[in-house]
Write a protein that holds these residues in place. Sequence first.
Motif, PDB file in Angstrom:
ATOM      1  N   ILE A 222       0.846  -1.188   0.000  1.00 45.08           N
ATOM      2  CA  ILE A 222       0.000   0.000   0.000  1.00 45.08           C
ATOM      3  C   ILE A 222       0.889   1.248   0.000  1.00 45.08           C
ATOM      4  CG2 ILE A 222      -1.970  -1.104   1.136  1.00 45.08           C
ATOM      5  CD1 ILE A 222      -1.023   0.087   3.766  1.00 45.08           C
ATOM      6  N   PRO A 223       0.365   2.365  -0.503  1.00 48.05           N
ATOM      7  CA  PRO A 223       1.164   3.600  -0.506  1.00 48.05           C
ATOM      8  C   PRO A 223       1.162   4.254   0.868  1.00 48.05           C
ATOM      9  CG  PRO A 223      -0.986   4.028  -1.462  1.00 48.05           C
ATOM     10  CD  PRO A 223      -0.939   2.547  -1.165  1.00 48.05           C
ATOM     11  N   LEU A 224       2.272   4.820   1.258  1.00 51.95           N
ATOM     12  CA  LEU A 224       2.338   5.582   2.498  1.00 51.95           C
ATOM     13  C   LEU A 224       1.822   6.988   2.202  1.00 51.95           C
ATOM     14  CD1 LEU A 224       3.227   5.486   5.465  1.00 51.95           C
ATOM     15  CD2 LEU A 224       5.419   6.414   4.742  1.00 51.95           C
ATOM     16  N   LEU A 225       0.769   7.381   2.894  1.00 48.42           N
ATOM     17  CA  LEU A 225       0.127   8.655   2.597  1.00 48.42           C
ATOM     18  C   LEU A 225       0.925   9.833   3.127  1.00 48.42           C
ATOM     19  CD1 LEU A 225      -3.602   7.783   3.319  1.00 48.42           C
ATOM     20  CD2 LEU A 225      -2.298   7.521   1.215  1.00 48.42           C
ATOM     21  N   GLU A 226       0.805  10.932   2.423  1.00 52.74           N
ATOM     22  CA  GLU A 226       1.428  12.181   2.848  1.00 52.74           C
ATOM     23  C   GLU A 226       0.353  13.075   3.448  1.00 52.74           C
ATOM     24  OE1 GLU A 226       3.327  13.718  -0.607  1.00 52.74           O
ATOM     25  OE2 GLU A 226       4.851  12.152  -0.670  1.00 52.74           O
ATOM     26  N   SER A 230      -5.779  12.369   2.480  1.00 51.90           N
ATOM     27  CA  SER A 230      -6.510  12.168   3.718  1.00 51.90           C
ATOM     28  C   SER A 230      -7.746  11.324   3.491  1.00 51.90           C
ATOM     29  CB  SER A 230      -6.921  13.520   4.327  1.00 51.90           C
ATOM     30  OG  SER A 230      -7.815  14.198   3.456  1.00 51.90           O
ATOM     31  N   ILE A 231      -8.117  10.604   4.531  1.00 59.21           N
ATOM     32  CA  ILE A 231      -9.373   9.875   4.541  1.00 59.21           C
ATOM     33  C   ILE A 231      -9.889   9.963   5.970  1.00 59.21           C
ATOM     34  CG2 ILE A 231      -8.226   7.657   4.960  1.00 59.21           C
ATOM     35  CD1 ILE A 231     -10.506   6.409   3.259  1.00 59.21           C
ATOM     36  N   GLU A 232     -11.127  10.364   6.121  1.00 61.41           N
ATOM     37  CA  GLU A 232     -11.671  10.576   7.459  1.00 61.41           C
ATOM     38  C   GLU A 232     -11.967   9.243   8.130  1.00 61.41           C
ATOM     39  OE1 GLU A 232     -14.939  13.238   7.646  1.00 61.41           O
ATOM     40  OE2 GLU A 232     -13.902  14.876   6.624  1.00 61.41           O
ATOM     41  N   ILE A 233     -11.528   9.137   9.379  1.00 62.42           N
ATOM     42  CA  ILE A 233     -11.782   7.931  10.167  1.00 62.42           C
ATOM     43  C   ILE A 233     -12.502   8.353  11.443  1.00 62.42           C
ATOM     44  CG2 ILE A 233     -10.750   5.996  11.398  1.00 62.42           C
ATOM     45  CD1 ILE A 233      -8.386   6.119   9.524  1.00 62.42           C
ATOM     46  N   HIS A 264     -10.339  -1.556  12.751  1.00 60.80           N
ATOM     47  CA  HIS A 264     -11.381  -0.713  12.157  1.00 60.80           C
ATOM     48  C   HIS A 264     -12.620  -1.594  11.991  1.00 60.80           C
ATOM     49  CE1 HIS A 264     -13.384   1.537   8.769  1.00 60.80           C
ATOM     50  NE2 HIS A 264     -13.147   2.511   9.643  1.00 60.80           N
ATOM     51  N   GLU A 265     -13.565  -1.454  12.907  1.00 59.94           N
ATOM     52  CA  GLU A 265     -14.663  -2.405  13.008  1.00 59.94           C
ATOM     53  C   GLU A 265     -15.564  -2.476  11.763  1.00 59.94           C
ATOM     54  OE1 GLU A 265     -16.303  -1.410  16.895  1.00 59.94           O
ATOM     55  OE2 GLU A 265     -15.117  -3.048  17.758  1.00 59.94           O
ATOM     56  N   PRO A 266     -15.849  -1.368  11.061  1.00 55.48           N
ATOM     57  CA  PRO A 266     -16.716  -1.482   9.883  1.00 55.48           C
ATOM     58  C   PRO A 266     -16.124  -2.350   8.767  1.00 55.48           C
ATOM     59  CG  PRO A 266     -16.632   0.789  10.632  1.00 55.48           C
ATOM     60  CD  PRO A 266     -15.583   0.037  11.397  1.00 55.48           C
ATOM     61  N   THR A 267     -14.804  -2.366   8.634  1.00 55.53           N
ATOM     62  CA  THR A 267     -14.173  -3.136   7.550  1.00 55.53           C
ATOM     63  C   THR A 267     -13.467  -4.392   8.058  1.00 55.53           C
ATOM     64  OG1 THR A 267     -12.104  -1.888   7.732  1.00 55.53           O
ATOM     65  CG2 THR A 267     -13.780  -1.059   6.182  1.00 55.53           C
ATOM     66  N   GLY A 268     -13.213  -4.453   9.368  1.00 57.06           N
ATOM     67  CA  GLY A 268     -12.480  -5.584   9.920  1.00 57.06           C
ATOM     68  C   GLY A 268     -10.984  -5.498   9.721  1.00 57.06           C
ATOM     69  N   ILE A 269     -10.475  -4.378   9.206  1.00 59.80           N
ATOM     70  CA  ILE A 269      -9.035  -4.202   8.999  1.00 59.80           C
ATOM     71  C   ILE A 269      -8.342  -4.064  10.357  1.00 59.80           C
ATOM     72  CG2 ILE A 269      -7.251  -2.665   8.073  1.00 59.80           C
ATOM     73  CD1 ILE A 269      -9.159  -1.986   5.797  1.00 59.80           C
ATOM     74  N   LEU A 294      -7.340   1.889   4.175  1.00 65.25           N
ATOM     75  CA  LEU A 294      -8.718   2.308   3.930  1.00 65.25           C
ATOM     76  C   LEU A 294      -8.833   3.073   2.618  1.00 65.25           C
ATOM     77  CD1 LEU A 294      -9.838   3.404   7.514  1.00 65.25           C
ATOM     78  CD2 LEU A 294     -10.690   1.458   6.196  1.00 65.25           C
ATOM     79  N   LEU A 295      -7.808   3.899   2.327  1.00 67.42           N
ATOM     80  CA  LEU A 295      -7.827   4.644   1.076  1.00 67.42           C
ATOM     81  C   LEU A 295      -7.714   3.696  -0.117  1.00 67.42           C
ATOM     82  CD1 LEU A 295      -7.894   7.447  -0.232  1.00 67.42           C
ATOM     83  CD2 LEU A 295      -5.416   7.477  -0.161  1.00 67.42           C
ATOM     84  N   LEU A 296      -6.828   2.694   0.013  1.00 70.36           N
ATOM     85  CA  LEU A 296      -6.666   1.717  -1.063  1.00 70.36           C
ATOM     86  C   LEU A 296      -7.956   0.924  -1.253  1.00 70.36           C
ATOM     87  CD1 LEU A 296      -4.431   0.785  -3.012  1.00 70.36           C
ATOM     88  CD2 LEU A 296      -3.948  -1.063  -1.408  1.00 70.36           C
ATOM     89  N   LEU A 297      -8.611   0.547  -0.161  1.00 65.89           N
ATOM     90  CA  LEU A 297      -9.878  -0.176  -0.243  1.00 65.89           C
ATOM     91  C   LEU A 297     -10.927   0.665  -0.956  1.00 65.89           C
ATOM     92  CD1 LEU A 297     -11.656  -2.598   0.579  1.00 65.89           C
ATOM     93  CD2 LEU A 297     -12.122  -1.411   2.744  1.00 65.89           C
ATOM     94  N   LYS A 298     -10.964   1.959  -0.642  1.00 64.17           N
ATOM     95  CA  LYS A 298     -11.917   2.862  -1.291  1.00 64.17           C
ATOM     96  C   LYS A 298     -11.660   2.940  -2.790  1.00 64.17           C
ATOM     97  CE  LYS A 298     -13.341   7.744  -1.304  1.00 64.17           C
ATOM     98  NZ  LYS A 298     -13.066   9.088  -0.726  1.00 64.17           N
TER      99      LYS A 298
END
Length: 369
Positions: A222-226, A230-233, A264-269, A294-298
């Motif tokens: 997965i990519p390391l985000l800068e 952003s993705i809201e959690i 992360h309970e909604p996705t099980g990650i 989560l961003l990659l999943l999206k």
Amino acid sequence: MAETDFPAEVAEVRDTLRRITDVLDVEALAAEVSDLEQQAADPNLWDDQENAQRVNSQLSHKQAQLKRVQSLAQRIDDAEVMAEMAAEESDEAVLTETANELASIRKALESLEIVTLMSGEYDEHDAVVTIRSGAGGVDAADFAEMLLRMYTRWAGVREWDVKVLDTSYAEEAGIKSATFEVNAPYAFGTLSVEAGTHRLVRISPFDNQGRRQTGFAAVEVIPLLEGTDSIEIDENDLKIDVFRSSGPGGQSVNTTDSAVRITHEPTGIVVSMQNEKSQIQNRAAAMRVLEARLLLLKKEQEAAEKKELAGDIKASWGDQIRSYVLHPYQMVKDLRTGYEVGNADKVLDGDLDGFIEAGIRWRAQGSDD
């Protein structure tokens, strides 16, 4: 030696470099380096340590990339002078040296060209790689550790920074999983072609009857985000557990509950981190990896929806991507590209460039279809 049209060969490699630099936009790259150098020279930079590390890391990466292009341009100029000298003096030694240098330049250009094939949204980013043992019991766990060694050795030869974030050891041998960060330009674009299931076939050193066994391991990249990504959690969606870090065989290597596991309970990650010294550092590292997953999943969900709307049911990436056979013969074969090598030990020692470059070219061809 056979007569060679050196002026034509020099013109060819010079044209190849020009096409590559056009795609890379070397002027913009030089401007980025200049801007980062100014930021690095700011005496207040280290007031924000995280930003300072980001600036210095980016500067180092961009400088290396620019130097690589400039070095190739200089080598081509030097080869042209050598070719002219060889022609004037009919010196066989210089002719041979010129031919060898041009061959070396062509190989370096092929490697540099790979960068131009990585145009994905996050290809330039650093990468986070997770290896998990699969079916195959202790052989699978041992294979997962062999893959960890393979990737870290490969990155080490390239002088890429590798930071192990988390390791979960298996009871008998090997590892259940390991997560590590690779910091280098285009680390994600480069390593993303390694994602999938890897398969090992060998005489098991753990079988007292000496039978052939098969083990599987999964590689996630997965990519390391800068900061700009952003993705809201929602904090309410997180279950956070703390525990003591442990080493092989369950031995405690930490006397405080510094390791962190975030679910992360909604996705099980689930993301675990234990290699930092404090709970705060491990939590921050785990959140970075969780955000990236989560961003990659999206992105994957969006891509799947687009394919469904377009009626595209063509298979893309298969689950099993590569086989490593150590018995009854040695061979490593990529099942997507068909690229194969007869020396499995060499590959497992980190000689991966051929597989990765073939994978990147294969992926680029698929996206053009």
